[in-house]
Write an enzyme that holds these catalytic residues in place. Sequence first.
Site, PDB file in Angstrom:
ATOM      1  NE  ARG A 236     -14.030  57.201  97.974  1.00 23.11           N
ATOM      2  CZ  ARG A 236     -12.937  56.487  97.778  1.00 23.11           C
ATOM      3  NH1 ARG A 236     -13.029  55.271  97.254  1.00 23.11           N
ATOM      4  NH2 ARG A 236     -11.747  56.975  98.095  1.00 23.11           N
ATOM      5  CD  GLU A 265     -16.626  52.797 103.187  1.00 18.67           C
ATOM      6  OE1 GLU A 265     -15.414  53.015 103.431  1.00 18.67           O
ATOM      7  OE2 GLU A 265     -17.035  52.447 102.070  1.00 18.67           O
ATOM      8  CG  HIS A 285     -13.506  50.955 101.304  1.00 23.72           C
ATOM      9  ND1 HIS A 285     -13.900  52.250 101.479  1.00 23.72           N
ATOM     10  CD2 HIS A 285     -12.674  50.965 100.217  1.00 23.72           C
ATOM     11  CE1 HIS A 285     -13.336  53.021 100.558  1.00 23.72           C
ATOM     12  NE2 HIS A 285     -12.579  52.251  99.791  1.00 23.72           N
TER      13      HIS A 285
END
Length: 326
Positions: A236, A265, A285
Site C-alpha cells: 500500500r 487509485e 496495482h
Amino acid sequence: MNITILDDYFDTLRTLNCFQTLQGHQVTIWNDHVQDVDALAGRLENTEALVLIRERTEIRAPLLERLPRLKLISQRSVYPHIDVDACTRLGVIVSSNMHMDTPSYATAELTWGLILAAMRQIPQQMASLKAGKWQIGVGGTLRGHTLGIYGYGRIGSVVASYGRAFGMDVLVWASEASRERARAEGLAVAHSKGDFFEACDVLSLHLRLHEATRGIVTAAELARMKPGALLVNTSRAELIAPGALAAALRAGRPGMAAVDVYEEEPLSDTAHPLLAMDNVVCTPHIGYVSRDEYEIQFTDVFGQIAAYHEGRPINVVNPDVLGHGG
C-alpha cells in the site's frame, strides 16, 4: 437475488469457473470505474448483494443511505474503503474473507517481476530499443546481495523464499512475533529498524495498512538506504509517509524504486512525480490481478453470497448487524 459487480475492468469474472456459483441470480456487471455517489446510487438502486473487487470503489454512508434494498457486501481482504459502522446501522452485512492462511502468489511473483525489471532496467532498455537505440546503461544482479523483507507475513515469507532461490541474503524486519517466526525459519533478523534500512540492497514492503502502519516508513529511514538500493512497494502506498519516496529518490537514497500502489487509485495523473522518474518502475496495482488469483478470490466472494442466500452468512466483519435480522 439482484447482484451487482463493480469495477470488473476487463469483464473477467463471468469467465471464471466459480461464476457458476451465481447461477439462478440476476447479475449485473459494470466494467468501468465510477465514484460519483449519484451515479452509483442509480446503478445500485435494485441491488441486494454487492460484489467489490478489493478497494476499487469507496462505499460510504452517503451512498449506503440511498440503497434501501442492499443487504450484503461481499468482497475479500481488508475493507478501509467500506463504512462498516454505517453498514451495521443500516442492516447491511459485510462479508470478507481475510485469507490469512493463503498467500497471494500473484503478488509475490509481481514483486519479483518488479525487482528484476528495476535492477536490470528492463523497461528503460526496451524503450531505448524501440526508439532505435541500443543499450542505455549497466544494470545490477541480485546474487550475494541483501534482500530486506519488511513484514514477514503470508506474502513477505513467499518473497523471501524466492530471494533465497536467487542466492540473496534475506534480512527481515517485522513485528516481534513475525521476527520470531522468521528466526525459526532460519532467516536473519535486523538488530533495529534503522540497521535494516541501512543494510538492504533491495527492500520490499509487505505490511497490511492500518492506523499503526500508516506512514511507518519515514523520510529519515529512506535517507539511510544505500544510493544503489531499490525500494519495492506492492502493498500500500500509504505505508510510506506522504511525498517521502519521491523526495528520497530525488536525493539519491534509495537510488531506485518499483511501485504497484498509489495513494489515489486509479492513478490517471500523468504528472505524478513517480511516473516522471527514470529510476522508477511503475505498474497500475496489478499485484493480485491474474486469472488464477481471481479464481481463488472470487470462489470466496461468491461463496459468501451463496452462504448468505442459504441463511448462514459467513466471514461477517460486522456481526452486530445480525441483530437487524438481515
